[in-house]
Scaffold this motif. Structure first.
Motif, PDB file in Angstrom:
ATOM      1  N   CYS A 112       0.211   7.212  -0.927  1.00  0.00           N
ATOM      2  CA  CYS A 112      -0.451   6.069  -1.554  1.00  0.00           C
ATOM      3  C   CYS A 112      -1.163   6.479  -2.832  1.00  0.00           C
ATOM      4  CB  CYS A 112      -1.457   5.449  -0.579  1.00  0.00           C
ATOM      5  SG  CYS A 112      -0.675   4.833   0.909  1.00  0.00           S
ATOM      6  N   GLN A 113      -1.008   5.652  -3.835  1.00  0.00           N
ATOM      7  CA  GLN A 113      -1.688   5.924  -5.099  1.00  0.00           C
ATOM      8  C   GLN A 113      -2.387   4.691  -5.615  1.00  0.00           C
ATOM      9  OE1 GLN A 113       1.483   7.869  -7.153  1.00  0.00           O
ATOM     10  NE2 GLN A 113       0.527   9.871  -6.787  1.00  0.00           N
ATOM     11  N   GLN A 114      -3.519   4.943  -6.250  1.00  0.00           N
ATOM     12  CA  GLN A 114      -4.342   3.863  -6.768  1.00  0.00           C
ATOM     13  C   GLN A 114      -3.523   2.936  -7.656  1.00  0.00           C
ATOM     14  OE1 GLN A 114      -7.470   4.279  -5.540  1.00  0.00           O
ATOM     15  NE2 GLN A 114      -7.910   2.178  -6.123  1.00  0.00           N
ATOM     16  N   GLY A 115      -3.651   1.649  -7.417  1.00  0.00           N
ATOM     17  CA  GLY A 115      -3.019   0.661  -8.293  1.00  0.00           C
ATOM     18  C   GLY A 115      -1.503   0.615  -8.208  1.00  0.00           C
ATOM     19  N   GLN A 116      -0.897   1.256  -7.188  1.00  0.00           N
ATOM     20  CA  GLN A 116       0.564   1.202  -7.083  1.00  0.00           C
ATOM     21  C   GLN A 116       0.978   0.478  -5.816  1.00  0.00           C
ATOM     22  OE1 GLN A 116       2.511   4.922  -7.765  1.00  0.00           O
ATOM     23  NE2 GLN A 116       1.608   5.145  -9.783  1.00  0.00           N
TER      24      GLN A 116
ATOM     25  N   CYS B 195       0.598   1.069   2.345  1.00  0.00           N
ATOM     26  CA  CYS B 195      -0.590   1.459   1.606  1.00  0.00           C
ATOM     27  C   CYS B 195      -1.467   0.216   1.446  1.00  0.00           C
ATOM     28  CB  CYS B 195      -0.230   2.012   0.235  1.00  0.00           C
ATOM     29  SG  CYS B 195       0.710   3.553   0.335  1.00  0.00           S
ATOM     30  N   GLU B 196      -2.746   0.464   1.353  1.00  0.00           N
ATOM     31  CA  GLU B 196      -3.703  -0.615   1.138  1.00  0.00           C
ATOM     32  C   GLU B 196      -3.285  -1.441  -0.080  1.00  0.00           C
ATOM     33  OE1 GLU B 196      -8.345  -0.071   1.426  1.00  0.00           O
ATOM     34  OE2 GLU B 196      -7.642   0.417  -0.576  1.00  0.00           O
ATOM     35  N   ASN B 197      -3.443  -2.741   0.024  1.00  0.00           N
ATOM     36  CA  ASN B 197      -3.102  -3.707  -1.040  1.00  0.00           C
ATOM     37  C   ASN B 197      -1.615  -3.992  -1.180  1.00  0.00           C
ATOM     38  OD1 ASN B 197      -5.800  -3.809  -1.533  1.00  0.00           O
ATOM     39  ND2 ASN B 197      -5.751  -2.755  -3.497  1.00  0.00           N
ATOM     40  N   ASP B 198      -0.797  -3.431  -0.312  1.00  0.00           N
ATOM     41  CA  ASP B 198       0.612  -3.818  -0.337  1.00  0.00           C
ATOM     42  C   ASP B 198       0.727  -5.272   0.123  1.00  0.00           C
ATOM     43  OD1 ASP B 198       1.506  -1.371  -1.170  1.00  0.00           O
ATOM     44  OD2 ASP B 198       2.254  -0.723   0.796  1.00  0.00           O
TER      45      ASP B 198
ATOM     46  N   GLN C 274      -4.656   5.012   2.584  1.00  0.00           N
ATOM     47  CA  GLN C 274      -5.365   4.898   1.311  1.00  0.00           C
ATOM     48  C   GLN C 274      -4.917   6.023   0.386  1.00  0.00           C
ATOM     49  OE1 GLN C 274      -9.246   5.486   3.213  1.00  0.00           O
ATOM     50  NE2 GLN C 274      -9.946   3.745   2.008  1.00  0.00           N
ATOM     51  N   PRO C 275      -5.166   5.866  -0.926  1.00  0.00           N
ATOM     52  CA  PRO C 275      -4.944   7.004  -1.818  1.00  0.00           C
ATOM     53  C   PRO C 275      -5.911   8.130  -1.434  1.00  0.00           C
ATOM     54  CG  PRO C 275      -5.343   4.989  -3.070  1.00  0.00           C
ATOM     55  CD  PRO C 275      -5.650   4.687  -1.650  1.00  0.00           C
ATOM     56  N   HIS C 276      -5.478   9.343  -1.708  1.00  0.00           N
ATOM     57  CA  HIS C 276      -6.273  10.522  -1.361  1.00  0.00           C
ATOM     58  C   HIS C 276      -7.720  10.404  -1.840  1.00  0.00           C
ATOM     59  CE1 HIS C 276      -7.343  14.827  -1.382  1.00  0.00           C
ATOM     60  NE2 HIS C 276      -6.462  14.919  -0.406  1.00  0.00           N
TER      61      HIS C 276
HETATM   62  C1  LIG Z   1      -7.150  -2.529  -3.378  1.00  0.00           C
HETATM   63  O1  LIG Z   1      -7.823  -3.618  -3.941  1.00  0.00           O
HETATM   64  C2  LIG Z   1      -9.236  -3.484  -3.960  1.00  0.00           C
HETATM   65  C3  LIG Z   1      -9.815  -4.770  -4.461  1.00  0.00           C
HETATM   66  O2  LIG Z   1      -9.112  -5.244  -5.567  1.00  0.00           O
HETATM   67  C4  LIG Z   1      -9.614  -2.267  -4.784  1.00  0.00           C
HETATM   68  O3  LIG Z   1     -11.005  -2.087  -4.752  1.00  0.00           O
HETATM   69  C5  LIG Z   1      -8.918  -1.041  -4.222  1.00  0.00           C
HETATM   70  O4  LIG Z   1      -9.174   0.071  -5.023  1.00  0.00           O
HETATM   71  C6  LIG Z   1      -7.431  -1.257  -4.147  1.00  0.00           C
HETATM   72  N1  LIG Z   1      -6.800  -0.132  -3.476  1.00  0.00           N
HETATM   73  C7  LIG Z   1      -5.699   0.451  -3.959  1.00  0.00           C
HETATM   74  C8  LIG Z   1      -5.149   1.547  -3.143  1.00  0.00           C
HETATM   75  O5  LIG Z   1      -5.144   0.127  -4.977  1.00  0.00           O
END
Ligand SMILES: *[C@@H]1O[C@H](CO)[C@@H](O)[C@H](O)[C@H]1NC(C)=O
Ligand SMILES: *[C@@H]1O[C@H](CO)[C@@H](O)[C@H](O)[C@H]1NC(C)=O
Ligand SMILES: *[C@@H]1O[C@H](CO)[C@@H](O)[C@H](O)[C@H]1NC(C)=O
Ligand SMILES: [Cu+2]
Length: 646
Positions: A77-81, A141-144, A224-226
């Motif tokens: 998992c990576q942030q914003g992906q 991953c979170e936010n999928d 979650q991302p690392h």
């Molecule tokens: C998921 O969305 C939340 C709220 O927008 C954000 O705070 C979080 O960093 C996001 N997580 C990922 C893994 O992108």
């Protein structure tokens, strides 16, 4: 479009039930389909040639019945992906020790190939997901964005609940029949579409009748991302093979009796007199390499009143999360689970490289039958097919012989010795109560917050026909004919709902007479809510709340049953202590309400909708121990097109 009626022609084309018929010949009557093509005669040779599933299915069809090991959403998992993730879950009748298990009986390695559900080696009907019990794990991953088509091949209606997901943008995806959706009829597909709005060890399961007990459940792991993972540095591996679903099972259709406990659908045959180490048992194996640290996840898919104790021979467990919520790590010898609870721990493979027992011991109804189960922790370098020496249970010993063992979340509560309840230290001679766990995430409210308290109770009542009904607030839940969320513009609340106050207003005395109804409790949205739940019975009830993760700020035994009637008064007199500081109160979605005891839960009601609140023992839910929290007014709840049916 939330409720799809299947295009039968298309579904048949894609899933080729005719192909399934090849191995479910007339003599195998358990694999039935709503659109059964029984009269199609197929070459008998398929049967005699054994089950060549891989040959019988085209490439596309295999995916319909597979696990998701190669799913593109299974990734680092990576942030914003975030991604959009699509799954098909086919829910169907199947059989433990069915004909596809012929080779598995003699060769352990053959078991997985042919989607044999070996179980404990006792033939019994089950309900499977993609030919698996438990169903295939979903890893995200979170936010999928998750899109799951649930295809109902059963001959009864079904729904799927995503246990732990808040469904904050899609209350209609929570999967509770006649609360958030209409049941998915046999032959229908329902498309669930939701955001993975949090991370952790979650799971999915049917919310209909006894289907969860028949096997319709699976892991839902959201990572979650690392950088975002507070415990990332505590372990080297986080493998789906190390996610364990423990389940207490019944045989045939005898839902009255618990007959065994399985770990990932496998385990020793309790009926056989074979010793635990007999090679004819099929145990789940967890492989580890010496020197590494592994994140493991354990979940109890509990059907009966059967809390379990989990431990691993010769190993300490560093417990890092419960119900998908990270906690300050606690090094323990083991933990207890009641139905639907989860613990994640880190296991350090730091012992002599051999095979060790993973031990699960059943209590209450399971103890009456002396049920226990094992799995094998198998170090690389140890004989691959060998079993550990000795019996599974052995003695409940700490690895450190001079110290008494430390267990977390014991369901056998002792009345509180110290009512000031500032006991935050883990005393060496005492097991750690759930309340002593500390969240790594502070509560989202300031310390001066005033809570709106709702008092609720758990009890039983004998119906006039002798049936034992389970109740919340002295009301047994009856499922309405419409779905509360979808149909809410079609009825007037005041006539439709039952709750303690509405029944009292009608002059009903539910302490004396049997009260049943569509039990709906209204709570205002966007408020700080506190729920005090008391248990009038001796056994523990694991209470689950949909739509929210709550903080546990009080839990204990009151003992005196009569006093429970005046719970409000007792609370006023300070007999129901809360944490003096709830800053790090543990976050959970399911918690055990001790026998003759209470719990106090807090949450911000920022998720308007219809959220079920129920005991997670399947037998109790079915018998009425469920209520619905209607959070917010109609104008605050997301608009869902009203449909009278799908
Ligand atoms: C998921 O969305 C939340 C709220 O927008 C954000 O705070 C979080 O960093 C996001 N997580 C990922 C893994 O992108
Ligand atoms: C009980 O609480 C008091 C504070 O009210 C404290 O001084 C005492 O040490 C506590 N006892 C135990 C056994 O923790
Ligand atoms: C109980 O139900 C009645 C009738 O629907 C409703 O007016 C009332 O707000 C409910 N009370 C609670 C506490 O939910
Ligand atoms: Cu219960």
């Amino acid at each position: 479009m939330w409720c799809l009626v299947v295009d039968f022609a298309l579904a048949q084309q894609n899933l080729k039930p005719e192909n399934l018929e090849q191995e479910s010949s007339a003599k195998i009557d358990w694999l039935t389909f709503p659109w059964s093509h029984r009269n199609k005669t197929k070459k008998e040779s398929h049967l005699s040639a054994g089950l060549q599933l891989k040959d019988d299915y085209g490439q596309a069809d295999i995916s319909s019945f597979s696990g998701f090991e190669r799913h593109p959403c299974r990734r680092v998992c990576q942030q914003g992906q975030s991604q959009s993730c699509y799954y098909q879950l086919v829910v169907h009748n199947y059989r433990r020790l069915g004909p596809e298990c012929q080779r598995c009986q003699f060769d352990e390695r053959a078991c997985a190939d042919e989607r044999c559900i070996y179980g404990d080696g006792v033939a019994s009907p089950v309900m499977a997901v993609n030919r698996m019990v438990p169903g295939p794990a979903i890893e995200l991953c979170e936010n999928d964005t998750v899109v799951v088509d649930v295809l109902n091949y059963l001959n009864e209606p079904t729904t799927m609940h995503w246990h732990g997901i808040h469904m904050s943008r899609s209350p209609e995806m929570d999967g509770v029949p006649h609360v958030t959706q209409y049941p998915v009829e046999p032959g229908e597909v329902f498309r669930y579409e939701f955001l993975a709005d949090r991370s952790g060890s979650l799971w999915y399961h049917s919310h209909m009748g006894w289907q969860r007990g028949f096997g319709v459940a699976g892991n839902l792991i959201v990572r979650q991302p690392h950088q975002a993972n507070p415990h990332a540095r505590l372990y080297d591996y986080d493998l789906v093979e190390h996610a364990l679903m423990v389940q207490d099972i019944f045989y045939d259709y005898d839902i009255q009796q618990v007959r065994n406990i399985l770990i990932n659908g496998k385990g020793r045959n309790h009926l056989s007199q074979l010793p635990d180490q007999d090679a004819r048992h099929r145990y789940e194996r967890l492989r580890v390499t010496p020197g590494y640290r592994y994140r493991m996840r354990v979940l109890l898919n509990g059907i009966f009143n059967c809390p379990v104790e989990f431990s691993i021979e010769q190993h300490k467990l560093l417990i890092i999360s419960t119900d998908g919520n990270d906690i300050e790590p606690v090094l323990a010898d083991g933990f207890f689970l009641t139905s639907a609870e989860r613990f994640d721990f880190v296991l350090e493979a730091n012992q002599y490289a051999k095979n060790y027992w993973v031990r699960v011991r059943g209590y209450e109804q399971c103890a009456d039958r002396k049920l226990y189960q094992g799995a094998v922790l198998s170090y690389r370098g140890a004989a691959r097919s060998e079993l550990p020496q000795g019996d599974i249970l052995g003695s409940r010993q700490s690895r450190d012989q001079d110290e008494p063992p430390l267990f977390i979340n014991d369901f056998r509560f002792k009345p509180l010795k110290n009512s000031s309840l500032t006991l935050r230290q883990f005393s060496k001679d005492q097991d750690v109560g759930t309340l002593s766990l500390r969240s790594v995430e502070p509560v989202p409210w300031p310390s001066y917050t005033k809570f709106l308290t709702y008092y609720s109770s758990l009890s039983t009542r004998q119906a006039p026909n002798g049936e034992l009904l389970f109740q919340i607030d002295e009301i047994s839940y009856i499922s309405p004919g419409i779905s509360l969320l979808q149909g809410r513009h079609l009825y007037k609340d005041d006539g439709y709902y039952s709750n303690r106050s509405s029944l009292a207003a009608q002059g009903r005395n539910c302490a004396r007479e049997l009260c049943e109804g569509v039990h709906v409790i209204r709570l205002p949205a966007y408020r700080a809510i506190e729920m005090v739940v008391t248990n009038h019975m001796e056994p523990t009830h694991p209470i689950h709340l949909h739509g929210y993760t709550f903080r546990l700020v009080g839990q204990g035994v009151l003992g005196n049953q009569n006093d429970l009637k005046n719970i409000r008064e007792l609370d006023r007199r300070g007999r129901l202590p809360r944490l003096s500081n709830d800053y790090a109160a543990v976050a959970k979605d399911t918690v055990q309400v001790p026998g003759l005891g209470y719990v106090i839960l807090r949450f911000i009601s920022d998720n308007p909708g219809f959220w079920s609140y129920h005991c997670h023992i399947e037998a109790h839910t079915v018998q009425g121990m469920l209520a619905v929290l209607k959070v917010g007014g109609d104008n605050q709840i997301k608009r869902i097109p009203a449909r009278v049916g799908c």
